[in-house]
Design a protein around this motif. Sequence first.
Motif, PDB file in Angstrom:
ATOM      1  N   TRP A  93       0.820  -1.205   0.000  1.00 20.14           N
ATOM      2  CA  TRP A  93       0.000   0.000   0.000  1.00 20.14           C
ATOM      3  C   TRP A  93       0.860   1.263   0.000  1.00 20.14           C
ATOM      4  O   TRP A  93       0.539   2.250  -0.667  1.00 20.14           O
ATOM      5  CB  TRP A  93      -0.946   0.024   1.207  1.00 20.14           C
ATOM      6  CG  TRP A  93      -2.219  -0.712   0.960  1.00 20.14           C
ATOM      7  CD1 TRP A  93      -2.552  -1.940   1.446  1.00 20.14           C
ATOM      8  CD2 TRP A  93      -3.319  -0.275   0.163  1.00 20.14           C
ATOM      9  NE1 TRP A  93      -3.802  -2.304   0.999  1.00 20.14           N
ATOM     10  CE2 TRP A  93      -4.291  -1.293   0.204  1.00 20.14           C
ATOM     11  CE3 TRP A  93      -3.575   0.860  -0.581  1.00 20.14           C
ATOM     12  CZ2 TRP A  93      -5.501  -1.204  -0.466  1.00 20.14           C
ATOM     13  CZ3 TRP A  93      -4.784   0.963  -1.256  1.00 20.14           C
ATOM     14  CH2 TRP A  93      -5.733  -0.068  -1.195  1.00 20.14           C
ATOM     15  N   TYR A  96       2.100   1.629  -3.437  1.00 20.34           N
ATOM     16  CA  TYR A  96       1.000   2.024  -4.325  1.00 20.34           C
ATOM     17  C   TYR A  96       0.720   3.520  -4.222  1.00 20.34           C
ATOM     18  O   TYR A  96       0.608   4.219  -5.224  1.00 20.34           O
ATOM     19  CB  TYR A  96      -0.254   1.216  -3.952  1.00 20.34           C
ATOM     20  CG  TYR A  96      -1.492   1.578  -4.728  1.00 20.34           C
ATOM     21  CD1 TYR A  96      -1.646   1.168  -6.038  1.00 20.34           C
ATOM     22  CD2 TYR A  96      -2.511   2.324  -4.142  1.00 20.34           C
ATOM     23  CE1 TYR A  96      -2.795   1.501  -6.758  1.00 20.34           C
ATOM     24  CE2 TYR A  96      -3.654   2.650  -4.842  1.00 20.34           C
ATOM     25  CZ  TYR A  96      -3.791   2.238  -6.152  1.00 20.34           C
ATOM     26  OH  TYR A  96      -4.914   2.564  -6.868  1.00 20.34           O
ATOM     27  N   LEU A 133      -2.270  -6.119  -2.485  1.00 21.67           N
ATOM     28  CA  LEU A 133      -2.662  -5.148  -1.476  1.00 21.67           C
ATOM     29  C   LEU A 133      -3.452  -5.774  -0.323  1.00 21.67           C
ATOM     30  O   LEU A 133      -3.853  -5.081   0.609  1.00 21.67           O
ATOM     31  CB  LEU A 133      -3.500  -4.036  -2.125  1.00 21.67           C
ATOM     32  CG  LEU A 133      -2.779  -3.228  -3.206  1.00 21.67           C
ATOM     33  CD1 LEU A 133      -3.746  -2.291  -3.908  1.00 21.67           C
ATOM     34  CD2 LEU A 133      -1.602  -2.472  -2.631  1.00 21.67           C
TER      35      LEU A 133
END
Length: 181
Positions: A93, A96, A133
Amino acid sequence: LKPEKCFWHMIDYVCEEGEWKYAEMVPREMVITNPDSTKSPIKQEKVTESKKTLGIHDSPAGGNTVHLSYIKTKVSTWVSRMLNGHLPNHMAWIGYKHQLWPGVRYGLGMMTNDLEAADSLLHDEDYRMLNVLGVARNVTKGLRHLHTTFGGFGLFNLPVEQLISRVNMLMQHYHTSSNLS
């Protein structure tokens, strides 16, 4: 100037039956003088030819289909590397939000594509990255992009991010004393 990186467009219009269109390219030669006093030719490109300028693949005719495919490739490469990296979900995450999307978001406000063209561009990549994720793949598409405050998972949505970039650019330059305004 570095002649190997330089190019130019000759933009002209013709009116055909009341509709303006780009005129056919007439080959011309442009030459620049280098610091050592030698001359180098600069390549002329068609107005529909997308070239990378300041990090954006763009052409005077617009559309940005080349840059959209570049974004798709960039996200797909990132997802493949994350799948091979076997990082914990919380680190995925972080990657990302702080690695992938700042690079994808760069230049979105200047792109001239329709928002519909970007709507389904990253659906396959979004699906592939769900396991990385820590999100179950069978979750509905609507929950993928819904903010976590409202019970979603908070994936970024390309057309929404592009709209936000365009509105930010408008607000930044509206009614200022610059030529862009």
